[in-house]
Design a protein around this motif. Structure first.
Motif, PDB file in Angstrom:
ATOM      1  N   VAL A 170       0.898  -0.956  -0.130  1.00 36.37           N
ATOM      2  CA  VAL A 170      -0.149   0.135  -0.096  1.00 36.37           C
ATOM      3  C   VAL A 170       0.990   1.239  -0.002  1.00 36.37           C
ATOM      4  N   ARG A 171       2.365   1.120  -0.091  1.00 36.36           N
ATOM      5  CA  ARG A 171       3.027   2.138  -0.024  1.00 36.36           C
ATOM      6  C   ARG A 171       2.585   3.117  -1.195  1.00 36.36           C
ATOM      7  N   GLY A 172       2.821   4.413  -1.149  1.00 32.96           N
ATOM      8  CA  GLY A 172       2.367   5.445  -2.046  1.00 32.96           C
ATOM      9  C   GLY A 172       0.889   5.639  -2.301  1.00 32.96           C
ATOM     10  N   GLU A 173       0.145   4.854  -1.885  1.00 36.64           N
ATOM     11  CA  GLU A 173      -1.204   5.179  -1.818  1.00 36.64           C
ATOM     12  C   GLU A 173      -1.893   6.090  -0.912  1.00 36.64           C
ATOM     13  N   ALA A 174      -2.779   6.950  -1.353  1.00 41.38           N
ATOM     14  CA  ALA A 174      -3.298   7.910  -0.330  1.00 41.38           C
ATOM     15  C   ALA A 174      -4.149   6.999   0.695  1.00 41.38           C
ATOM     16  N   PRO A 175      -4.186   7.322   1.891  1.00 39.68           N
ATOM     17  CA  PRO A 175      -5.095   6.494   2.859  1.00 39.68           C
ATOM     18  C   PRO A 175      -6.456   6.286   2.573  1.00 39.68           C
ATOM     19  N   LEU A 201     -15.938  -7.792   6.541  1.00 34.80           N
ATOM     20  CA  LEU A 201     -14.881  -6.882   6.488  1.00 34.80           C
ATOM     21  C   LEU A 201     -14.039  -7.072   5.390  1.00 34.80           C
ATOM     22  N   LYS A 202     -13.565  -8.436   5.481  1.00 34.67           N
ATOM     23  CA  LYS A 202     -12.613  -8.776   4.319  1.00 34.67           C
ATOM     24  C   LYS A 202     -13.129  -8.546   2.616  1.00 34.67           C
ATOM     25  N   GLU A 203     -14.550  -8.653   2.589  1.00 39.59           N
ATOM     26  CA  GLU A 203     -15.227  -8.189   1.343  1.00 39.59           C
ATOM     27  C   GLU A 203     -15.041  -6.734   1.071  1.00 39.59           C
ATOM     28  N   LEU A 204     -15.314  -5.981   2.300  1.00 41.55           N
ATOM     29  CA  LEU A 204     -15.291  -4.412   2.167  1.00 41.55           C
ATOM     30  C   LEU A 204     -13.773  -4.023   1.929  1.00 41.55           C
ATOM     31  N   ILE A 205     -12.803  -4.555   2.464  1.00 41.25           N
ATOM     32  CA  ILE A 205     -11.554  -4.261   2.240  1.00 41.25           C
ATOM     33  C   ILE A 205     -11.204  -4.439   0.725  1.00 41.25           C
ATOM     34  N   ARG A 206     -11.600  -5.389   0.144  1.00 42.69           N
ATOM     35  CA  ARG A 206     -11.209  -5.650  -1.305  1.00 42.69           C
ATOM     36  C   ARG A 206     -12.182  -4.874  -1.914  1.00 42.69           C
ATOM     37  N   GLU A 207     -13.277  -4.779  -1.838  1.00 46.84           N
ATOM     38  CA  GLU A 207     -14.370  -4.144  -2.652  1.00 46.84           C
ATOM     39  C   GLU A 207     -14.050  -2.585  -2.755  1.00 46.84           C
ATOM     40  N   HIS A 208     -13.575  -1.878  -1.589  1.00 45.51           N
ATOM     41  CA  HIS A 208     -13.368  -0.482  -1.592  1.00 45.51           C
ATOM     42  C   HIS A 208     -11.883  -0.196  -1.443  1.00 45.51           C
ATOM     43  N   ARG A 209     -11.130  -1.075  -1.940  1.00 42.43           N
ATOM     44  CA  ARG A 209      -9.528  -1.033  -1.779  1.00 42.43           C
ATOM     45  C   ARG A 209      -9.173  -0.139  -0.625  1.00 42.43           C
ATOM     46  N   LEU A 210      -9.761  -0.612   0.638  1.00 40.81           N
ATOM     47  CA  LEU A 210      -9.472   0.046   1.784  1.00 40.81           C
ATOM     48  C   LEU A 210      -7.999  -0.442   2.194  1.00 40.81           C
ATOM     49  N   ASN A 211      -7.148   0.652   2.795  1.00 36.58           N
ATOM     50  CA  ASN A 211      -5.872   0.390   3.075  1.00 36.58           C
ATOM     51  C   ASN A 211      -5.438   0.651   4.565  1.00 36.58           C
ATOM     52  N   ARG A 212      -6.631   1.071   5.353  1.00 38.44           N
ATOM     53  CA  ARG A 212      -6.501   1.355   6.617  1.00 38.44           C
ATOM     54  C   ARG A 212      -7.864   0.976   7.261  1.00 38.44           C
ATOM     55  N   VAL A 213      -8.078   0.263   8.476  1.00 38.14           N
ATOM     56  CA  VAL A 213      -9.417   0.122   9.079  1.00 38.14           C
ATOM     57  C   VAL A 213      -9.159   0.565  10.362  1.00 38.14           C
ATOM     58  N   MET A 214     -10.541   1.126  10.975  1.00 38.00           N
ATOM     59  CA  MET A 214     -10.622   1.692  12.273  1.00 38.00           C
ATOM     60  C   MET A 214     -11.720   1.051  12.769  1.00 38.00           C
ATOM     61  N   ILE A 215     -11.702   0.135  13.938  1.00 37.66           N
ATOM     62  CA  ILE A 215     -12.987  -0.243  14.533  1.00 37.66           C
ATOM     63  C   ILE A 215     -13.127   0.442  15.738  1.00 37.66           C
ATOM     64  N   ALA A 216     -14.197   0.983  16.150  1.00 37.94           N
ATOM     65  CA  ALA A 216     -14.521   1.635  17.361  1.00 37.94           C
ATOM     66  C   ALA A 216     -15.576   0.488  18.004  1.00 37.94           C
ATOM     67  N   SER A 217     -14.928  -0.064  18.865  1.00 36.89           N
ATOM     68  CA  SER A 217     -15.745  -1.164  19.663  1.00 36.89           C
ATOM     69  C   SER A 217     -15.544  -1.366  21.260  1.00 36.89           C
ATOM     70  N   CYS A 218     -14.742  -2.305  21.321  1.00 37.79           N
ATOM     71  CA  CYS A 218     -14.389  -2.655  22.772  1.00 37.79           C
ATOM     72  C   CYS A 218     -12.922  -2.474  23.043  1.00 37.79           C
ATOM     73  N   SER A 219     -12.230  -2.991  23.894  1.00 37.40           N
ATOM     74  CA  SER A 219     -10.861  -3.041  24.145  1.00 37.40           C
ATOM     75  C   SER A 219      -9.856  -3.740  23.234  1.00 37.40           C
ATOM     76  N   PRO A 220      -8.882  -2.969  22.781  1.00 36.93           N
ATOM     77  CA  PRO A 220      -8.090  -3.380  21.950  1.00 36.93           C
ATOM     78  C   PRO A 220      -7.162  -4.707  22.708  1.00 36.93           C
ATOM     79  N   ARG A 221      -7.234  -4.680  23.992  1.00 42.00           N
ATOM     80  CA  ARG A 221      -6.184  -5.769  24.768  1.00 42.00           C
ATOM     81  C   ARG A 221      -6.941  -7.020  24.227  1.00 42.00           C
ATOM     82  N   THR A 222      -8.354  -7.177  24.441  1.00 44.94           N
ATOM     83  CA  THR A 222      -8.813  -8.389  23.854  1.00 44.94           C
ATOM     84  C   THR A 222      -9.041  -8.633  22.413  1.00 44.94           C
TER      85      THR A 222
END
Lengths: 1016, 371, 140
Positions: free
Chosen positions: A449-454, A504-525
């Protein structure tokens, strides 16, 4: 290898710290592991403890990361609520029948949100909290339980008992409640078994006269742990169960269900003295007004730094230690105070206390005895496995190893040691099928993903109603859409569910996402789960950020939905600010030299070498002396009657003949360079000038310790004053030649040079050695008078049996205090010993034929030099210092370096063997790999900015950063990170003024942007 | 300890001869000394030819840069040619000691020759003051009563309480003595003893010097306390702090001239502090407006945070500030307070560990606990 | 100042305080929503420049949570954080800034209650103090 009929899987019974350690070691060494636990969650007794001695570490804090790793390990299958029904077959090829009890909660569907818990109308006493708080019929073992899914108590659930209610199912948005679940029987095929089933706290019914169960303010030590615990029934506020009042005077009564042959618990439980003192200290730390008193028989603080701990407890915390027996506790019915009657040297007494804590010992519960029967392994009369001194982790049945307090009473470090040792034993059975059943990670190639805009995909989770019930999720979605680089935003009902991962995997491919942010619970778990999904979608897992809008937002601001929403919005902004600048982090792979260097050819070194070689790796064993054998060369028998010489000889022979072991004696070490996986050692054999070199992946330090030559008590002034060790030699001579003249009377003095200001540690073995020799003398001639002058008799664990036996044979034990040590003078070549007898209350005099001094064990003089060479630490006394006293007892903080035997601390042969095997178990987690993968979030140095000031070197606790010449032409120096050693803690980066060091994934830039976003 | 007899009532010349001897005998390959160039520049020179030592002005009471900055530039690594001598005023020496501990100067390659310093003038315009040439230097060294409260000295010097070298290889002293007659020499290390070979070093330290230094220190401490007290009166609350730095141009000159600001490239020249227009606009939105250039105060406070343990209060920052921000009193106060927390004094010794890399388990136990 | 809501930036160490904060959540302990957490691996990784930046950009308070002394997941990171805090607070004091807007506290993974109580106490204290002057002061 593919042809082998052996199974490449192992079964570990017991999900306490022992079982978890065994499972992790085995899974990390290339085996598939079934981890079986009867309870709904793993963690065992350690999860119930507040703090651990002697470091006062928070128990849960050090345990829970291990539990999480075990639960997530791709080669560990966690089988909770499961018990073993039977086992057939033989080592290498067992079939184990298991009973899996219904949880009534689907583990795959349950998100652990806890919505169901409060809705259940049934209230029951919470056993985990000693009944001091309530739980529901659907419940979690404890708040941080692993797995985090609750279970339904079928006996009390209204739905299951009477087909009424169903509240939990109604409130479960994930549809995870399954009332229809049934217990089921399954079989697994494994090559070997580790039994780490633990033991239980001695039932207080053994000492009814102490009133537990009748008097509310009499609690067991484990209940008191919960009372101390911040997550316990009283949130860590020490209070009396009867009235919630803060107790001031608290008494601990030792040896409840231990050292008590009248209830057939003749053994010492080995840990109660220390935990009682610890509880007293912690109680005092909680409330300065507490006056703790411990009533004990002998203070058995025999471990590393234990005596120091007890001393601190007395002097610094005012813990009062009273050597006395307590026949009875009575309750004042009006105040619920307790009157403790006791008998000490000073006579009988009675004192009033606000609370009494019973220091309950360990007993193998009836289920364990049944388990032993089902596994067809022999147990001793108490129900412990109690193995052979030379193979303490083995059971009577080949292929089945044991660890932990099911083997014999032991504390956490010995349990963890035994667990790693048991793993090594499994590996020696299954060496040829390593990797056969283990799953390797398979991932699609990573998208560059280097060089791609986020292009950020942002997901806001409802977590059922857990977030959505408080936070306005759609509003947060609208907000996130306004943030830069967000090209896709949506809400999830459950972000963690299986179908969401696929989407999520489909959306990453479909939208050529190169970053993902999830607002949910604790990153520790949950971060590892989402990162794995990214990796499966071909994205580098570090192109990810989380916002914790549940545990640290909706759950804690339930009454302020608007402010919670505002906070969620800001947390999301911050996470987006952070993820924009995240870059793909490389996986660093380092090759591993599949060979071990073992330093020291005593029992520990020999055992380690053999165990590692049996695991299938090459070993080079170096011994400084001309002869192998170490300290064991001067021991003849163990207290249990083993012929040490014969067994040592056999071990030496097997080592010399092992095709994978190269032995060098008379060796001088010249240098050890490198790091885990890649060490290079140079040495030479004395006399030969050709230096030798060995490349290896790990090091085992088994360099031993020394017996101290006494300078006290007229040693050297008379031939009749000898060391305990010389006495053993004498006894051996009498045995071999019954005609030799024997002493008519022997006096032994304990703690000679040990537990002194200069050498404050207990040498751990001397009490049992003295008892052993005393028994031998009595057996050779019952007429021999034997007196043992001691401070505390520390025949811990099953060794207590020998102490009891010695007393039965007429050996007289007389206690002395450090203030009034025995006095010895020599008259006409014979020693005259005077000592104050605390029972008679006057001084008595002996004129023995032999005075034997139990002189302790001291660290080797050369330990310091070796420590510097290996860059590992020694403790204040000069023994090698482990990475963690409780949970990493054979590891050094430096990875790939392990220790075993007396180099660590004085110990018995069985303990040295267990530790040596443990070192082999730990070593295999490195040696079994072709490459080591370094942590991705490690320090990174910008060499242009680095000024080589070397502050980072001093600050690094892992010696993972070093200033080196990086450009020979200009002589430019820069800090260089050894990614194999770096843990990414950031101590270096935070102090680097030039901003030359950054932690990957946690860069200064990232954090500053994150915090700016939080303030917008 | 030895007394060096001064010839012809010219201590400057006596010292020059001593130094030239070190060069000609090969004890040093070169020596960094203050000079007054023909052009009128009060500066430093690295002298290698004994004959050219004639240019040196060992007692020159003017300071353009802290010599430690030069040492940092030239002595990061040991040279091949042999050791280089450094004639350093006490504040310069303290800075060099800090730089050695920060591994920015290779101690092996240099010999630290410290010299008493009662105070210096600003270098700019100094030629107007030094009309009498070297005589001025000698008189300045001899006119000791004037130092106590001289308003002509640099502001840092007026409140300086360490007028004698510490952590030296060789020390040259004249305070409390009559420099027209004798100078005092001491070797602090073996390295120093090599230079002073031939002197009888068994003598007692002159009591007059100690007494003088003590009195000077007392006066200066009092003055410093007064300055800081004045500062405390004005420095209450953030407005005053912002006001203090109000004239700052954000030129970062103070950082560039600071002898212990040792980075190749400043933290503030990193991506962490580069913001795009959008971010500036967001910051502006928060308060409605935001100062440009941005982060002036953050720069000063961060620099303080980085340097305070090593700050030697030489005051070169203040001398070099084009906007005339009176940096010295604040930096002196802050560094003194920070160092006191750790019982540390910058430049006092080579052995004391830098405060932020050392720690003890049993210290500051109240920190992190609820009150 | 009754309606003033302080803004606090919190740096929570992953192994203890962040876990303690999570536990407060699992246990549904309620505390004011004024603290915004940033997860860091260790209290020893918190560069003082983060604190300064937060303060100058107008945070009313900065909180740092780490493991208790002796409990650091990285052996000694919190001891280093402690020293740095001593120096940092000394600077704040010396330049006339309010050191009590910066809190360092040791909170373990088991101390959910302590976490909630601490954040409550800090919020209350900042409410008493009133807004940070840097909320308005723009020419910094």
């Amino acid at each position: 290898m593919a042809e082998s009929k052996l199974s490449g899987a192992a079964l570990v019974i017991g999900g306490g710290i022992g079982g978890v350690q065994s499972a992790l070691d085995l899974a990390d060494a290339g085996y598939k592991v079934y981890l079986v636990e009867r309870q709904p969650g793993i963690g065992g007794v350690m999860a119930m403890l507040d703090k651990t001695f002697p470091t006062n570490d928070c128990s849960m804090c050090i345990l829970s990361p291990k539990l999480v790793v075990a639960a997530r390990h791709r080669n560990i299958e966690l089988l909770t609520l499961t018990e073993v029904l039977g086992i057939e077959g033989e080592a290498g090829d067992f079939t184990v029948r298991l009973l899996r009890r219904a949880r009534y909660v689907n583990l795959d569907k349950c998100t652990g949100c806890g919505d169901c818990l409060a809705k259940c109308p049934v209230k029951l006493p919470n056993d985990f909290e000693g009944g001091l708080s309530e739980r529901r019929a659907i419940y979690r073992l404890y708040a941080q339980a692993v797995p985090n899914a609750p279970m339904i108590d079928a006996k009390h659930c209204l739905k299951l008992v009477r087909d009424k209610c169903g509240a939990c199912a109604k409130n479960c948005k994930a549809g995870a409640i399954e009332y229809g679940q049934q217990d089921e029987e399954v079989s697994v095929r494994v090559g070997a078994v580790v039994v780490a089933a633990g033991s239980q706290v001695a039932p207080t019914a053994l000492r009814r006269e102490y009133g537990h169960g009748r008097y509310p303010n009499v609690v067991t030590s484990l209940e008191f742990e919960r009372i101390l615990s911040a997550s316990g029934p009283f949130s860590g506020h020490v209070q009396r169960p009867s009235d919630g009042r803060k107790p001031e005077r608290i008494a601990w009564l030792q040896c409840v269900g231990s050292r008590d042959e009248s209830v057939e618990k003749g053994y010492c439980s080995a840990m109660c003295c220390m935990y009682a003192v610890k509880e007293a200290v912690i109680a005092r730390e909680h409330m300065g007004s507490v006056e703790p008193t411990v009533f004990y028989m002998d203070m058995r603080s025999y471990g590393k730094d234990f005596d120091r701990y007890v001393e601190r407890a007395e002097k610094q915390y005012g813990v009062r230690l009273v050597r006395a027996r307590v026949p009875e506790v009575r309750e004042d019915q009006r105040t619920r105070d307790l009157v403790v009657r006791y008998a000490s040297d000073a006579g009988a007494g009675a004192e009033r206390f606000d609370m009494v804590v019973l220091s309950c010992g360990l007993v193998p519960p009836a289920e364990m005895v049944e388990l032993g029967r089902r596994l067809d392994i022999k147990l001793d009369r108490f129900g412990f496995v109690a193995g052979d001194n030379w193979d303490p982790v083995a059971s009577s049945r080949p292929g089945i190893s044991v660890a932990g307090s099911f083997q014999s009473p032991m504390a956490i470090p010995e349990t963890v040691t035994g667990a790693s040792g048991a793993a090594a034993a499994v590996e020696s059975v299954l060496a040829e099928v390593r990797g056969k059943d283990a799953v390797a990670e398979e991932l699609p190639p990573e998208r560059d993903v280097r060089g791609e805009a986020p292009r950020i995909g942002a997901f806001i989770c409802h977590c059922g109603v857990n977030i959505g019930g408080v936070v306005d999720v759609p509003a947060v979605v609208e907000h996130v859409k306004t943030l830069p680089f967000v090209v896709y935003a949506d809400e999830n009902l459950y972000s963690c569910s299986g179908d969401t991962q696929e989407r999520l995997k489909e959306l990453i491919r479909e939208h050529r996402l190169n970053r993902v942010m999830i607002a949910s619970c604790s990153p520790r778990t949950h971060e590892p789960l989402f990162q794995a999904t990214l990796a499966e979608a071909g994205l580098n897992p570090h192109l990810f950020a989380m916002a914790n809008i549940r545990d640290q937002c909706s759950w804690v601001h339930m009454k302020e939905p608007e402010q919670a929403t505002a906070k969620a919005r800001e947390l999301v902004s911050a996470a987006i600010a952070r993820v924009v600048r995240q870059s793909p982090l490389p996986k660093v792979k380092l090759p591993v030299k599949k060979a071990a260097l073992v330093l020291g050819g005593g029992i520990a070194g020999l055992t380690s070498a053999l165990a590692i070689a049996d695991e299938g790796f090459d070993v080079c064993l170096l011994e400084r002396e001309a002869e192998l054998g170490g300290q064991a060369l001067s021991i003849f028998t163990t207290a249990e009657g083993d012929d040490v010489r014969a067994r040592l000889k056999a071990t030496i022979e097997r080592t010399k003949q092992h095709s994978r072991i190269a032995v060098h004696t008379n060796v001088a070490l010249d240098g050890i360079d490198g790091f885990v996986g890649n060490y290079r050692t140079t040495f030479h054999v004395r006399g030969a000038d050709k230096p030798m070199e060995y490349e290896h992946g790990v090091v085992v330090v088994a360099t031993g310790a020394e017996y101290r030559q006494p300078t006290e008590y007229q040693y050297g002034a008379s031939d009749c004053v000898i060391t305990q060790r010389q006495l053993e030699e004498m006894v051996e001579a009498y045995r071999r030649n019954p005609k030799t003249e024997r002493p008519g009377s022997v006096v032994m003095i304990q703690c000679v040079g040990s537990r002194e200001p200069k050498r404050p540690w207990c040498s751990r073995i001397c009490c049992a050695e003295a008892v052993k020799n005393a028994i031998a003398l009595k057996e050779l001639n019952p007429e021999t008078e034997v007196h043992v002058l001691y401070r505390d008799i520390r025949t811990y664990g099953l060794r207590e049996e020998h102490y009891r036996r010695a007393r039965g044979l007429g050996v007289v034990f007389i206690r002395y205090t450090p203030e009034e040590k025995p006095e010895v003078r020599v008259e006409d070549g014979r020693p005259i010993v005077t000592v104050r007898d605390p029972i008679l209350g006057r001084r008595i005099r002996f004129r023995p034929d032999i005075l034997a001094l139990s002189s302790g064990i001291v660290p080797r003089a050369g330990a310091k030099e070796l420590a510097m060479m290996l860059k590992v630490p020694l403790n204040a006394d000069g023994f090698f210092l482990e990475a963690h006293m409780k949970l990493r007892p054979v590891d050094f903080a430096t990875e790939g370096v392990y220790m075993a035997g007396l180099a660590h601390f004085p110990k018995f042969i069985d303990e040295a063997v267990a530790q040596a095997r443990a070192a082999a178990g730990r070593a295999a987690t490195v040696l079994s790999r072709d490459t080591l993968e370094a942590e991705a979030t490690v320090a990174h140095v910008d060499r242009e900015r680095c000024t080589a000031c070397r502050m980072c070197e001093t600050l690094c606790a892992y010696r993972a950063i070093e200033v080196k010449v990086v450009n020979e032409t200009f002589g430019t120096r820069s800090a260089v990170v050894n990614e194999a050693l770096c843990k990414g803690c950031g101590a270096c980066a935070a102090n680097c003024r030039c901003s030359a060091i950054d932690i990957r994934g946690f860069t200064n830039e990232n954090i500053c942007r994150e915090l700016t976003a939080l303030l917008d | 300890m030895a007394m060096l007899k001064v010839k012809a009532k010219n201590p400057s010349r006596t010292l020059r001869e001593l130094f030239a001897g070190w060069l000609s005998e090969g004890r040093l390959s070169a020596m960094l000394v203050p000079v007054m160039a023909k052009s009128g520049a009060a500066t430093l020179a690295l002298v290698s030819d004994p004959a050219k030592m004639a240019e040196a002005a060992p007692l020159l009471p003017a300071m353009a840069v802290n010599a430690a900055s030069v040492v940092h530039d030239i002595a990061r690594q040991k040279g091949e040619a042999g050791r280089v001598g450094l004639l350093l005023r006490p504040c310069e020496m303290r800075a060099v000691v800090e730089l050695i501990k920060l591994r920015q100067v290779d101690a092996d390659g240099v010999v630290l020759v410290g010299i008493d310093c009662p105070g210096t003038y600003k270098a700019a315009g100094f030629r107007e003051v030094r009309t009498k040439g070297e005589e001025f230097d000698n008189e300045h060294a001899g006119g000791q009563r004037d130092y106590y409260d001289s308003p002509n000295l640099r502001t840092a010097c007026q409140v300086c309480d360490s007028s004698a070298p510490s952590a030296f290889d060789v020390a040259v002293g004249f305070l409390g003595l009559d420099p027209d007659k004798e100078l005092w020499l001491e070797a602090g290390t073996d390295k120093g003893r090599v230079l002073l070979e031939g002197f009888d070093l068994t003598g007692e330290a002159p009591a007059a010097r100690a007494k003088y230094l003590e009195a000077l220190k007392e006066r200066r401490l009092k003055k410093a306390a007064g300055t800081i007290e004045k500062l405390d009166k004005v420095m209450r609350g953030p407005e005053k702090l912002v006001g203090y730095f109000a004239d700052c141009l954000n030129c970062h000159n103070c950082m560039r001239v600071c002898p212990v600001c040792y980075c190749h490239e400043c933290f503030f020249n990193s991506s962490t502090f580069q913001r795009g227009l959008d971010e500036h606009v967001r910051t502006a939105k928060r308060k409605g407006l935001t100062r440009m250039p941005s982060e002036t105060l953050l720069f000063h406070l961060t620099r303080m945070n980085h340097m305070m343990a090593s700050c030697v209060a030489c005051g070169i920052c203040e001398d070099s500030c084009p906007a005339g921000v009176g940096l010295l009193p604040l930096f002196k106060k802050v560094s003194r307070n920070v160092q006191a927390e750790f019982g540390y004094v910058s430049g006092r010794s080579l052995e004391e560990p830098l405060p932020l890399v050392a720690f003890r388990e049993d210290e500051f136990q109240a920190v992190g606990e609820s009150e | 100042m009754a309606d003033f809501e302080p803004r606090i930036v919190g740096f929570l160490c992953n192994w203890c305080t962040y876990a303690g904060a999570d536990l407060a959540g699992t246990s549904r302990m309620q505390y004011p929503p004024n603290m915004r957490p940033i997860r860091v691996m260790c209290s020893g990784s918190v560069d003082s420049v983060y604190l300064l930046r937060a303060l100058l950009e107008g945070a009313d308070g900065v909180f740092i949570g780490g493991c208790h002394p002796g409990d650091c997941h990285y052996v000694s990171g919190n001891y280093k954080a402690r020293r740095r805090m001593v120096a940092f607070k000394s600077i704040l004091r010396s330049v006339g800034l309010d050191e009590d807007r910066v809190w360092l506290r040791w909170i373990s993974a088991a101390e959910g209650r302590k976490f909630a109580d601490t954040i409550t106490a800090m919020t209350d204290e900042l409410k008493r103090k009133g807004p940070s002057p840097f909320r308005e002061q723009w020419d910094v």
